[in-house]
Design a protein around this motif. Structure first.
Motif, PDB file in Angstrom:
ATOM      1  N   GLU A   5       0.986  -1.071   0.128  1.00  0.00           N
ATOM      2  CA  GLU A   5       0.001   0.066  -0.125  1.00  0.00           C
ATOM      3  C   GLU A   5       0.838   1.274   0.048  1.00  0.00           C
ATOM      4  O   GLU A   5       1.818   1.312   0.568  1.00  0.00           O
ATOM      5  CB  GLU A   5      -0.888   0.058   1.024  1.00  0.00           C
ATOM      6  N   LYS A   6       0.363   2.177  -0.748  1.00  0.00           N
ATOM      7  CA  LYS A   6       1.043   3.602  -0.885  1.00  0.00           C
ATOM      8  C   LYS A   6       0.225   4.476  -0.136  1.00  0.00           C
ATOM      9  O   LYS A   6      -0.878   4.931  -0.665  1.00  0.00           O
ATOM     10  CB  LYS A   6       1.544   4.043  -2.337  1.00  0.00           C
ATOM     11  N   LYS A   7       0.688   5.054   0.876  1.00  0.00           N
ATOM     12  CA  LYS A   7       0.054   6.240   1.629  1.00  0.00           C
ATOM     13  C   LYS A   7       0.856   7.537   1.868  1.00  0.00           C
ATOM     14  O   LYS A   7       1.991   7.234   1.876  1.00  0.00           O
ATOM     15  CB  LYS A   7      -0.530   5.485   3.003  1.00  0.00           C
ATOM     16  N   PRO A   8       0.104   8.506   2.196  1.00  0.00           N
ATOM     17  CA  PRO A   8       0.798   9.776   2.310  1.00  0.00           C
ATOM     18  C   PRO A   8       1.829   9.761   3.680  1.00  0.00           C
ATOM     19  O   PRO A   8       1.538   9.129   4.642  1.00  0.00           O
ATOM     20  CB  PRO A   8      -0.275  10.915   2.707  1.00  0.00           C
ATOM     21  N   LEU A   9       3.154  10.487   3.500  1.00  0.00           N
ATOM     22  CA  LEU A   9       3.903  10.276   4.587  1.00  0.00           C
ATOM     23  C   LEU A   9       3.285  10.721   5.631  1.00  0.00           C
ATOM     24  O   LEU A   9       3.768  10.566   6.973  1.00  0.00           O
ATOM     25  CB  LEU A   9       5.422  10.964   3.920  1.00  0.00           C
ATOM     26  N   SER A  10       2.344  11.864   5.738  1.00  0.00           N
ATOM     27  CA  SER A  10       1.975  12.470   6.605  1.00  0.00           C
ATOM     28  C   SER A  10       0.932  11.521   7.601  1.00  0.00           C
ATOM     29  O   SER A  10       0.902  11.964   8.705  1.00  0.00           O
ATOM     30  CB  SER A  10       1.075  13.550   6.191  1.00  0.00           C
ATOM     31  N   GLN A  11       0.683  10.368   7.190  1.00  0.00           N
ATOM     32  CA  GLN A  11      -0.050   9.270   7.926  1.00  0.00           C
ATOM     33  C   GLN A  11       0.923   8.404   8.900  1.00  0.00           C
ATOM     34  O   GLN A  11       0.348   7.961   9.693  1.00  0.00           O
ATOM     35  CB  GLN A  11      -0.865   8.654   7.213  1.00  0.00           C
ATOM     36  N   LEU A  12       2.094   8.679   8.512  1.00  0.00           N
ATOM     37  CA  LEU A  12       3.008   7.740   9.408  1.00  0.00           C
ATOM     38  C   LEU A  12       2.888   7.978  10.663  1.00  0.00           C
ATOM     39  O   LEU A  12       3.489   9.120  11.226  1.00  0.00           O
ATOM     40  CB  LEU A  12       4.528   7.671   8.639  1.00  0.00           C
ATOM     41  N   GLY A  13       2.633   7.136  11.348  1.00  0.00           N
ATOM     42  CA  GLY A  13       2.670   7.354  12.955  1.00  0.00           C
ATOM     43  C   GLY A  13       1.452   7.668  13.561  1.00  0.00           C
ATOM     44  O   GLY A  13       1.167   7.940  14.791  1.00  0.00           O
ATOM     45  N   TYR A  14       0.501   7.973  12.694  1.00  0.00           N
ATOM     46  CA  TYR A  14      -0.889   8.223  13.066  1.00  0.00           C
ATOM     47  C   TYR A  14      -2.073   7.290  12.701  1.00  0.00           C
ATOM     48  O   TYR A  14      -1.445   6.406  11.802  1.00  0.00           O
ATOM     49  CB  TYR A  14      -1.192   9.445  12.272  1.00  0.00           C
ATOM     50  N   GLN A  15      -3.177   7.472  12.871  1.00  0.00           N
ATOM     51  CA  GLN A  15      -4.380   6.671  12.648  1.00  0.00           C
ATOM     52  C   GLN A  15      -4.110   5.206  13.011  1.00  0.00           C
ATOM     53  O   GLN A  15      -4.135   4.177  11.870  1.00  0.00           O
ATOM     54  CB  GLN A  15      -4.484   6.808  11.195  1.00  0.00           C
ATOM     55  N   PHE A  16      -3.391   4.827  14.195  1.00  0.00           N
ATOM     56  CA  PHE A  16      -3.099   3.415  14.587  1.00  0.00           C
ATOM     57  C   PHE A  16      -4.381   2.664  14.423  1.00  0.00           C
ATOM     58  O   PHE A  16      -4.506   1.585  14.140  1.00  0.00           O
ATOM     59  CB  PHE A  16      -2.458   3.589  15.841  1.00  0.00           C
ATOM     60  N   ILE A  17      -5.556   3.124  14.987  1.00  0.00           N
ATOM     61  CA  ILE A  17      -6.937   2.748  15.353  1.00  0.00           C
ATOM     62  C   ILE A  17      -7.668   3.296  13.918  1.00  0.00           C
ATOM     63  O   ILE A  17      -7.755   4.429  14.003  1.00  0.00           O
ATOM     64  CB  ILE A  17      -7.486   2.854  16.370  1.00  0.00           C
ATOM     65  N   GLY A  25     -15.798   9.672  20.616  1.00  0.00           N
ATOM     66  CA  GLY A  25     -15.260  10.683  21.548  1.00  0.00           C
ATOM     67  C   GLY A  25     -14.163  10.565  21.930  1.00  0.00           C
ATOM     68  O   GLY A  25     -13.468  11.176  22.863  1.00  0.00           O
ATOM     69  N   LYS A  26     -13.359   9.300  21.519  1.00  0.00           N
ATOM     70  CA  LYS A  26     -11.973   8.905  22.028  1.00  0.00           C
ATOM     71  C   LYS A  26     -10.897   9.292  20.821  1.00  0.00           C
ATOM     72  O   LYS A  26     -11.354   9.085  19.787  1.00  0.00           O
ATOM     73  CB  LYS A  26     -11.974   7.444  21.981  1.00  0.00           C
ATOM     74  N   THR A  27      -9.755   9.412  21.186  1.00  0.00           N
ATOM     75  CA  THR A  27      -8.576   9.830  20.155  1.00  0.00           C
ATOM     76  C   THR A  27      -8.003   8.126  20.032  1.00  0.00           C
ATOM     77  O   THR A  27      -8.306   7.375  20.978  1.00  0.00           O
ATOM     78  CB  THR A  27      -7.416  10.829  20.843  1.00  0.00           C
ATOM     79  N   TYR A  29      -5.053   7.613  20.887  1.00  0.00           N
ATOM     80  CA  TYR A  29      -4.288   7.372  21.992  1.00  0.00           C
ATOM     81  C   TYR A  29      -4.887   7.088  23.307  1.00  0.00           C
ATOM     82  O   TYR A  29      -4.405   6.866  24.083  1.00  0.00           O
ATOM     83  CB  TYR A  29      -3.256   8.726  22.156  1.00  0.00           C
ATOM     84  N   TYR A  30      -6.359   6.881  23.376  1.00  0.00           N
ATOM     85  CA  TYR A  30      -6.987   6.489  24.387  1.00  0.00           C
ATOM     86  C   TYR A  30      -6.407   5.213  25.193  1.00  0.00           C
ATOM     87  O   TYR A  30      -6.297   5.139  26.407  1.00  0.00           O
ATOM     88  CB  TYR A  30      -8.167   6.563  24.321  1.00  0.00           C
ATOM     89  N   LEU A  31      -6.388   3.969  24.501  1.00  0.00           N
ATOM     90  CA  LEU A  31      -5.868   2.873  25.105  1.00  0.00           C
ATOM     91  C   LEU A  31      -4.385   3.028  25.511  1.00  0.00           C
ATOM     92  O   LEU A  31      -3.813   2.402  26.630  1.00  0.00           O
ATOM     93  CB  LEU A  31      -6.021   1.699  24.261  1.00  0.00           C
ATOM     94  N   ARG A  32      -3.534   3.859  24.692  1.00  0.00           N
ATOM     95  CA  ARG A  32      -1.996   3.944  25.119  1.00  0.00           C
ATOM     96  C   ARG A  32      -2.004   4.782  26.326  1.00  0.00           C
ATOM     97  O   ARG A  32      -1.153   4.390  27.127  1.00  0.00           O
ATOM     98  CB  ARG A  32      -1.444   4.962  23.884  1.00  0.00           C
ATOM     99  N   ASP A  33      -2.784   5.711  26.645  1.00  0.00           N
ATOM    100  CA  ASP A  33      -2.727   6.377  27.693  1.00  0.00           C
ATOM    101  C   ASP A  33      -3.097   5.607  29.190  1.00  0.00           C
ATOM    102  O   ASP A  33      -2.641   5.873  30.205  1.00  0.00           O
ATOM    103  CB  ASP A  33      -3.919   7.683  27.797  1.00  0.00           C
ATOM    104  N   GLN A  34      -4.130   4.751  28.752  1.00  0.00           N
ATOM    105  CA  GLN A  34      -4.549   3.953  29.868  1.00  0.00           C
ATOM    106  C   GLN A  34      -3.539   2.937  30.183  1.00  0.00           C
ATOM    107  O   GLN A  34      -3.200   2.514  31.292  1.00  0.00           O
ATOM    108  CB  GLN A  34      -5.661   2.873  29.553  1.00  0.00           C
ATOM    109  N   GLN A  35      -2.535   2.464  29.318  1.00  0.00           N
ATOM    110  CA  GLN A  35      -1.555   1.310  29.550  1.00  0.00           C
ATOM    111  C   GLN A  35      -0.496   1.954  30.334  1.00  0.00           C
ATOM    112  O   GLN A  35       0.187   1.573  31.191  1.00  0.00           O
ATOM    113  CB  GLN A  35      -1.171   0.845  28.111  1.00  0.00           C
TER     114      GLN A  35
END
Length: 737
Positions: A5-17, A25-27, A29-35
């Motif tokens: 897949e080819k995606k914009p570089l600006s998405q690298l590191g984002y949109q994990f979920i 209402g969740k970002t 990072y919500y599970l990351r912050d819980q962990q």
């Protein structure tokens, strides 16, 4: 072709979920912050810090997404590329040292996407590190790829939101056809695996176990991988969807994927060079070294895989070691040893305290078109050099299989036996009680060493290591009956007497009388076993005239030893109190549930509670193991006394002081005989001229192997005998026997 897949570089590191799975209402990072489990104390970078980072050849898609501790030193971050939100703890001008590896604190020469770092971490030359929460003073150096996907399950047999059932990981234990498959999960105890593989016809029970596992873990997508404090990871190639505890040490692993590695300061785990682990759970304090391949597996705490071992679709119990060999589709209870490159274990339930010799092939030769054979081996299973066994076979506790190719299925119900394939005479020979007669040192040391080596920090399941315990004593009682029948039939054969019209009790009584009153006559008989080998050839029982009275003595010893050990704890302070206590004792069947011995009725009650939902999770089941374990000593004492009374055919009311005194004195004699056997069976190794011939003199032999008199185990057994004699003497005096 490969789907890239080819995606914009600006998405690298984002949109994990993906937004599909992100709660309203969740970002992302919500599970990351819980962990992380703590409020953020990070701040944004200051202008001069960004300047320093840029000057040090660092890049970021957005410097506003880099958050740091107040004691962050930007000079300690060099040649790194950041994507997504990054949190960095304090970085101070120190270096960390571990096993002569010295590296400066900071982040260097790495590509990092959406990670949290604790204080004073060392990250050097990580080609790609993504979606991890890294603890304090962690060292990660020279890693090709270390990342986590949004659907990571970390080795647990679950499916995440939106995933098809087909991706679920199952462990195909005990049978190659998958008929006893279980879903692996972090925290799985040997008893869990055993319970789940049994009673497969009970769908309600099976559904509950699956439900337990589903409830144990969250199905939400977006959990990050964890690396605990002080963990060291160096020179590894691929680490994907792996969560790691504190104080672990990973060095030179080729690939670790979809795995949980439990580790803590008091029980650190290590993964070594050339290892490849996929779809599994590694328990606390485990060691995995030198080219190991493990797929669909669970390693219970303090177990080891070494030297190219292959563990596939298998559960390895606590304090067990497998090296240089292949193990497939097996459920192995605690305290198993298998060290030889040419040994093979497949489709087996091995109940612990076991040892596989070189060349042993357990379960490779099927006797049907389907891969549906199984082998069940009781505690202390010991197949000798170049043993080949055929499915299906079943062995009582502490069976020693002599070198040979066993062409037919076996059911050996005699514990402590030697099994011999006599090709010259074309018969199977079995010597019940072999260890007591000829190798007492090995038997006694087996029980002692595993108690000594039990490194578990979590002893939820109390494991029985004593060779005399409810499971083996039940087998002894069954063996007595079988020997009585076999002797009677041998006697009737000699008399040309038709026994078809005789009752089983009459046959048994005849055999018992011969064994107790005409033992010399029995020694001259050819005694044959029945329903032991699936063939037409003879199965000869050896030395029955010796093993039968010995087995009776062992039941007495077992009962009296448990009485002396527990009399005070259970308020048995006099002979009359013993009689009253014995009114409630009864003999029952027992099961080895992952090394923990449980009464059959208790086990059935446990299953009923699971079926009805009274036990609704694995933690609740583990609490039940603890409750059952708390009453084990009392259950064992009651069973031992019930076996003693049944053996001598007396009721509690009929038990006299004279009989009890006789049992006490007999137990001292038997204990003494066993202690002498321990010494003499080891002494043979020193006196055997073929053992001596590699040494120039006795002094050299003692320098190499140590003096017999200095053997700490032998000295301990002698001291135990002295203590036991004293305890018996005190009981006789106190109870006025």
């Amino acid at each position: 072709m490969n789907h890239i897949e080819k995606k914009p570089l600006s998405q690298l590191g984002y949109q994990f979920i993906d937004n599909t799975w992100l709660p309203e209402g969740k970002t992302e990072y919500y599970l990351r912050d819980q962990q992380r489990g703590k409020e953020t104390v990070h701040r944004k970078l200051k202008a001069w810090e960004i300047e320093t980072l840029v000057r040090n050849d660092n890049t970021s898609d957005d410097w506003n997404n880099i958050f740091v501790d107040n004691e962050f030193d930007p000079n300690l971050v060099q040649h790194c590329h950041f994507y997504g939100m990054i949190r960095i703890g304090k970085l101070e001008p120190y270096f960390l040292e571990f096993h002569n590896l010295r590296l400066p604190v900071g982040l260097y020469n790495s590509t990092i996407a959406s990670c949290d770092f604790g204080d004073n971490v060392v990250v050097h030359n990580v080609n790609f590190l993504s979606h991890y929460i890294i603890g304090n003073e962690v060292i990660i150096a020279n890693v090709n790829e270390m990342g986590v996907t949004d659907h990571a399950k970390f080795g647990n047999g679950i499916v995440k939101e939106g995933e098809p059932e087909s991706v679920r990981i199952w462990m195909e234990l005990c049978n190659e056809n998958g008929g006893r498959s279980v879903m692996p999960f972090d925290g799985m105890l040997p008893g869990d695996a055993w319970l789940w593989t049994r009673s497969r016809q009970d769908q309600a029970l099976m559904d509950q176990f699956k439900s337990f596992t589903e409830k144990q873990f969250d199905k939400k997508r977006g959990y990050y991988g964890m690396v605990g404090d002080r963990t060291v990871i160096k020179n590894c190639k691929i680490i994907k969807d792996v969560t790691i505890g504190t104080d672990a040490y990973l060095k030179g692993a080729n690939k670790i994927k979809n795995v949980t590695i439990n580790s803590e300061a008091g029980a650190p785990s290590q993964i070594g060079e050339g290892c490849e682990l996929v779809n599994g759970i590694v328990g606390l304090g485990c060691r995995v070294f030198y080219g190991v391949k493990a797929v669909r597996f669970v390693m219970a705490s303090h177990s080891q895989l070494k030297y190219g071992a292959r563990l596939i679709n298998s559960y390895l119990g606590n304090n067990a070691t497998i090296s240089c060999c292949e193990v497939l589709n097996s459920l192995i209870f605690p305290a198993h040893e298998q060290h030889h490159n040419n040994s093979f274990l497949c489709a087996a339930l091995v109940m612990g305290q076991s040892n596989m010799a070189a060349g042993a092939t357990i379960g490779s030769n099927h006797n049907s078109r389907g891969a549906d054979g199984e082998i069940i081996a009781g505690r202390g299973f010991w197949p000798g050099l170049c043993v080949s066994l055929k499915h299906n076979s079943k062995f009582a506790s502490f069976a020693l299989i002599s070198k040979g190719n066993y062409m037919s299925e076996l059911r050996v119900p005699f514990p402590f036996s030697l099994v011999v394939n006599d090709e010259h005479e074309n018969m199977l020979k079995i010597m019940p009680g072999y260890f007591f007669l000829h190798n007492m040192y090995a038997l006694a040391r087996n029980s002692w060493k595993y108690v000594d080596r039990d490194k578990r920090t979590d002893k939820t399941q109390p494991i029985e290591y004593d060779y005399l315990a409810p499971d083996s004593v039940e087998e002894i009682l069954e063996s007595l009956e079988l020997m009585e029948i076999a002797v009677a039939k041998a006697y009737y054969r000699k008399q040309d007497k038709n026994i078809e019209k005789l009752s089983k009790n009459t046959i048994r009584q005849t055999g018992r009388n011969l064994l107790l009153e005409e033992n010399a006559k029995v020694s001259r008989m050819e005694i044959l076993g029945e329903n032991i080998e699936n063939s037409q050839r003879k199965v000869q029982l050896l030395k029955v005239h010796k093993s039968y009275p010995l087995f009776r003595e062992l039941i007495t010893l077992h009962a009296i030893r448990n009485l002396i050990k527990n009399a005070t704890a259970f308020n048995i302070s006099s002979f009359s109190a013993l009689q009253a206590y014995c009114k409630n004792v009864k003999r029952s069947a027992w099961h080895n549930a992952g090394g923990q011995l449980i009464k059959a009725e208790t086990l059935e009650d446990l299953k009923n509670r699971i079926r009805k939902g009274k036990i609704g999770s694995w933690p609740q089941l583990h609490d039940a193991y603890r409750e059952i374990g708390a009453s084990y000593e009392q259950d064992k004492l009651q069973h031992a006394l019930a076996c003693l009374l049944q053996l001598h055919d007396i009721s509690p009311k009929e038990l006299t002081k004279q009989q009890l005194k006789k049992f006490l004195e007999q137990s001292v004699f038997t204990f003494g005989t066993l202690t002498e056997g321990i010494y003499h069976s080891r002494e043979k190794d020193y006196r055997n001229p073929f053992r001596q011939m590699t040494y120039e003199n006795e002094a050299e032999m003692e320098a190499v192997v140590g003096k017999l008199e200095d053997n700490s185990f032998i000295q301990q057994t002698i001291n135990d005998l002295k203590t036991y004699k004293k305890q018996v003497k005190e009981m006789i005096k106190k109870w006025e026997l």
